[in-house]
Design a protein around this motif. Sequence first.
Motif, PDB file in Angstrom:
ATOM      1  N   LEU A 120      47.529  48.054  44.838  1.00  0.00           N
ATOM      2  CA  LEU A 120      46.533  48.220  43.767  1.00  0.00           C
ATOM      3  C   LEU A 120      46.418  46.963  42.898  1.00  0.00           C
ATOM      4  N   VAL A 121      47.544  46.348  42.577  1.00  0.00           N
ATOM      5  CA  VAL A 121      47.523  45.112  41.781  1.00  0.00           C
ATOM      6  C   VAL A 121      46.824  44.005  42.564  1.00  0.00           C
ATOM      7  N   PHE A 122      47.129  43.886  43.851  1.00  0.00           N
ATOM      8  CA  PHE A 122      46.484  42.880  44.703  1.00  0.00           C
ATOM      9  C   PHE A 122      44.969  43.087  44.732  1.00  0.00           C
ATOM     10  N   LEU A 123      44.526  44.321  45.021  1.00  0.00           N
ATOM     11  CA  LEU A 123      43.085  44.607  45.100  1.00  0.00           C
ATOM     12  C   LEU A 123      42.406  44.445  43.745  1.00  0.00           C
ATOM     13  N   THR A 140      43.386  42.409  41.343  1.00  0.00           N
ATOM     14  CA  THR A 140      43.328  40.969  41.079  1.00  0.00           C
ATOM     15  C   THR A 140      42.190  40.333  41.856  1.00  0.00           C
ATOM     16  N   PHE A 141      42.067  40.685  43.140  1.00  0.00           N
ATOM     17  CA  PHE A 141      40.976  40.162  43.959  1.00  0.00           C
ATOM     18  C   PHE A 141      39.624  40.506  43.322  1.00  0.00           C
ATOM     19  N   SER A 142      39.468  41.736  42.855  1.00  0.00           N
ATOM     20  CA  SER A 142      38.214  42.178  42.234  1.00  0.00           C
ATOM     21  C   SER A 142      37.943  41.452  40.918  1.00  0.00           C
ATOM     22  N   TRP A 188      53.917  38.425  42.806  1.00  0.00           N
ATOM     23  CA  TRP A 188      53.490  38.370  44.209  1.00  0.00           C
ATOM     24  C   TRP A 188      52.089  38.921  44.407  1.00  0.00           C
ATOM     25  N   PRO A 189      51.791  40.178  44.022  1.00  0.00           N
ATOM     26  CA  PRO A 189      50.429  40.668  44.265  1.00  0.00           C
ATOM     27  C   PRO A 189      49.372  39.936  43.435  1.00  0.00           C
ATOM     28  N   LEU A 190      49.736  39.499  42.226  1.00  0.00           N
ATOM     29  CA  LEU A 190      48.784  38.726  41.419  1.00  0.00           C
ATOM     30  C   LEU A 190      48.474  37.386  42.085  1.00  0.00           C
ATOM     31  N   GLY A 191      49.509  36.691  42.491  1.00  0.00           N
ATOM     32  CA  GLY A 191      49.333  35.388  43.143  1.00  0.00           C
ATOM     33  C   GLY A 191      48.585  35.496  44.464  1.00  0.00           C
ATOM     34  N   TYR A 193      41.321  35.652  47.167  1.00  0.00           N
ATOM     35  CA  TYR A 193      39.958  35.433  46.687  1.00  0.00           C
ATOM     36  C   TYR A 193      39.548  33.985  46.928  1.00  0.00           C
ATOM     37  N   GLY A 194      40.463  33.045  46.683  1.00  0.00           N
ATOM     38  CA  GLY A 194      40.164  31.635  46.930  1.00  0.00           C
ATOM     39  C   GLY A 194      39.824  31.378  48.382  1.00  0.00           C
ATOM     40  N   LEU A 195      40.556  32.004  49.294  1.00  0.00           N
ATOM     41  CA  LEU A 195      40.263  31.864  50.723  1.00  0.00           C
ATOM     42  C   LEU A 195      38.905  32.471  51.054  1.00  0.00           C
ATOM     43  N   ALA A 196      38.632  33.662  50.531  1.00  0.00           N
ATOM     44  CA  ALA A 196      37.337  34.301  50.776  1.00  0.00           C
ATOM     45  C   ALA A 196      36.200  33.450  50.213  1.00  0.00           C
TER      46      ALA A 196
END
Length: 148
Positions: free
Chosen positions: A8-11, A13-15, A78-81, A87-90
């Motif tokens: 959830l933190v990863f998703l 952060t991406f959003s 970790w999930p934040l980074g 997102y940078g890759l996308a």
Amino acid sequence: MKTAIWILVFLGTFSVMEFMAWFTHKYVMHGFLWSLHKDHHHKDHDSWFERNDAFFIFYAIVSMSLFYTAANGFWYGWPLGFGIMAYGLAYFLVHDIFIHQRFKLFRNANHWYAKGVRRAHKIHHKHLGKGDGECFGMLFVPFKYFKK
């Protein structure tokens, strides 16, 4: 449970990075750091690299700093980074490779979404000045640009 929170933190952060891309583009790149971004709208050099490429360094430093904090006990790093890095890759794949063709890939993509993203970006780039042009994110482009 920790895995679910991590995801959830990863998703999340991406959003949030989509908002950050819009905000940074509108108020920083087309604002006080226009001097770095303007060569992206009006190329004034012969190099493959642009001054605009410096913006990725900022987000890379933030991402790497979060990895460092994670390695020192702050596991949310970790999930934040990784969310920022993903997102940078996308962004690199969509903006630099797909839209601007900095590498000659995905030239024949004719999906309605791909056409809409290209159309929206082209409209933004038709304005060469600092204050001109609509700014939007990479993934959440206004629906008015999607025509079948």
